[in-house]
Design a protein around this motif. Structure first.
Motif, PDB file in Angstrom:
ATOM      1  N   GLY A 282     -46.196 -19.857   1.109  1.00 45.72           N
ATOM      2  CA  GLY A 282     -45.938 -21.217   0.625  1.00 45.72           C
ATOM      3  C   GLY A 282     -45.979 -22.272   1.704  1.00 45.72           C
ATOM      4  O   GLY A 282     -45.495 -23.389   1.492  1.00 45.72           O
TER       5      GLY A 282
ATOM      6  N   GLY B 123     -39.797 -23.821  -3.917  1.00 45.95           N
ATOM      7  CA  GLY B 123     -38.560 -24.597  -3.963  1.00 45.95           C
ATOM      8  C   GLY B 123     -38.772 -25.834  -4.831  1.00 45.95           C
ATOM      9  O   GLY B 123     -39.895 -26.316  -4.979  1.00 45.95           O
TER      10      GLY B 123
ATOM     11  N   LYS C 282     -42.209 -17.337   2.832  1.00 48.56           N
ATOM     12  CA  LYS C 282     -42.752 -17.221   4.186  1.00 48.56           C
ATOM     13  C   LYS C 282     -43.869 -16.169   4.225  1.00 48.56           C
ATOM     14  O   LYS C 282     -43.906 -15.275   3.368  1.00 48.56           O
TER      15      LYS C 282
HETATM   16  N1  UDP Z   1     -40.760 -22.512   0.361  1.00 55.55           N
HETATM   17  C1  UDP Z   1     -42.133 -22.477   0.474  1.00 55.55           C
HETATM   18  N2  UDP Z   1     -42.782 -23.568   0.974  1.00 55.55           N
HETATM   19  C2  UDP Z   1     -42.135 -24.691   1.363  1.00 55.55           C
HETATM   20  C3  UDP Z   1     -40.723 -24.732   1.224  1.00 55.55           C
HETATM   21  C4  UDP Z   1     -40.068 -23.623   0.713  1.00 55.55           C
HETATM   22  O1  UDP Z   1     -42.765 -21.491   0.135  1.00 55.55           O
HETATM   23  O2  UDP Z   1     -42.786 -25.628   1.802  1.00 55.55           O
HETATM   24  C5  UDP Z   1     -40.077 -21.340  -0.186  1.00 55.55           C
HETATM   25  C6  UDP Z   1     -38.969 -20.775   0.685  1.00 55.55           C
HETATM   26  O3  UDP Z   1     -39.507 -19.918   1.684  1.00 55.55           O
HETATM   27  C7  UDP Z   1     -38.152 -20.034  -0.348  1.00 55.55           C
HETATM   28  C8  UDP Z   1     -38.347 -20.871  -1.611  1.00 55.55           C
HETATM   29  O4  UDP Z   1     -39.462 -21.706  -1.366  1.00 55.55           O
HETATM   30  O5  UDP Z   1     -38.714 -18.759  -0.569  1.00 55.55           O
HETATM   31  C9  UDP Z   1     -37.171 -21.776  -1.945  1.00 55.55           C
HETATM   32  O6  UDP Z   1     -36.049 -21.041  -2.041  1.00 55.55           O
HETATM   33  P1  UDP Z   1     -34.647 -21.677  -2.440  1.00 55.55           P
HETATM   34  O7  UDP Z   1     -33.680 -20.557  -2.522  1.00 55.55           O
HETATM   35  O8  UDP Z   1     -34.331 -22.844  -1.575  1.00 55.55           O
HETATM   36  O9  UDP Z   1     -35.028 -22.250  -3.872  1.00 55.55           O
HETATM   37  P2  UDP Z   1     -34.186 -22.497  -5.166  1.00 55.55           P
HETATM   38  O10 UDP Z   1     -34.302 -21.223  -5.962  1.00 55.55           O
HETATM   39  O11 UDP Z   1     -32.790 -22.839  -4.756  1.00 55.55           O
HETATM   40  O12 UDP Z   1     -34.962 -23.640  -5.758  1.00 55.55           O
END
Ligand code: UDP
Length: 240
Positions: A135, A160, A109
């Protein structure tokens, strides 16, 4: 030769070998990328051919989740060790701080990547952070331009999964960076917004349980884990 787990190929490497490969790639010509799939992502790849192609198209695929390690063992093709993406990222930053390579932080964010940059500069004296971007953007062009303009060698792509893998595959070359690493929620941790599980959870491979307890809305995603185990069981039956 990669170890195939339900259609996703994992590199059978230790953390030291993965870091050495990361360092080699960041100095090599062209753009390369690293994927860090866990069982949930393997399940996503079974359903989404584009995600599978993006993950398998990575130059280095490391096993982030303990479930992948169990799955590999159960299938009779054990992997050397579990390589949490966040630990891989920390090792890379420690090396980059020594050799002056430039890092760009993309994802999370608004404001999170900036705070992560501030903290990482303190934690890794000498680490050059060339720029940051949140992102939540609509068009890739301005983002790849910003990265190219920063002169970054390495980009941590934290959008993600499988969004980040698809993004790296499509946009890697345009960034001008040599190494892109898909790291999910790592910027949230580096910024201090999210705490990692206590060490005992990490050691026991129960980090996912801690994340679930902190954020119960993850349960839908986590239901992919039992599904993964069922599919691994079926695959073992087929291989016998
Ligand atoms: N995120 C982003 N843009 C998007 C969707 C998600 O930057 O369009 C970011 C979200 O804010 C978070 C990260 O991607 O910081 C995903 O985190 P999550 O814990 O779900 O990921 P994982 O490590 O489980 O793949």
């Amino acid at each position: 030769m990669r170890v195939d787990i339900l259609g996703v190929g994992f590199d059978n490497v230790t953390m030291d070998q993965a870091v050495a490969e990361g360092l080699r790639l960041m100095s090599a010509e062209g753009a390369h990328y690293v994927a860090t799939p866990n069982p949930e992502i393997v399940e996503v790849c079974r359903e989404d051919p584009e995600a599978r192609a993006a993950v398998n198209g990575a130059d280095l695929v490391i096993a982030d989740g303990v479930g992948v390690i169990y799955g590999a063992k159960f299938l009779g093709t054990p992997l050397k060790e579990r390589l949490p993406g966040i630990e891989f990222a920390k090792r890379l930053m420690a090396e980059m701080a020594k050799n002056g390579k430039k890092l760009y932080l993309l994802g999370a964010k608004p404001g999170v990547a900036e705070e992560a940059a501030r903290r990482l500069r303190t934690q890794y004296p000498g680490l050059v952070i060339a720029g940051t971007h949140d992102g939540y953007f609509q068009e890739d062009g301005p983002v790849t331009e910003a990265i190219r303009g920063s002169g970054a060698d390495v980009v941590f792509v934290c959008l993600g999964a499988p969004k980040q893998e698809k993004w790296m595959r499509k946009n890697g070359e345009a960034t001008g960076a040599h190494l892109l690493v898909g790291l999910g929620g790592c910027l949230d941790v580096f910024s201090g917004a999210v705490q990692r599980a206590p060490e005992v959870f990490q050691r026991l491979g129960l980090e996912w349980l801690h994340r679930l307890a902190k954020n119960p809305s993850r349960i839908g995603r986590m239901m992919k884990l039992p599904l993964f185990l069922v599919h691994v069981g079926a695959e073992r039956g087929k291989r016998k």
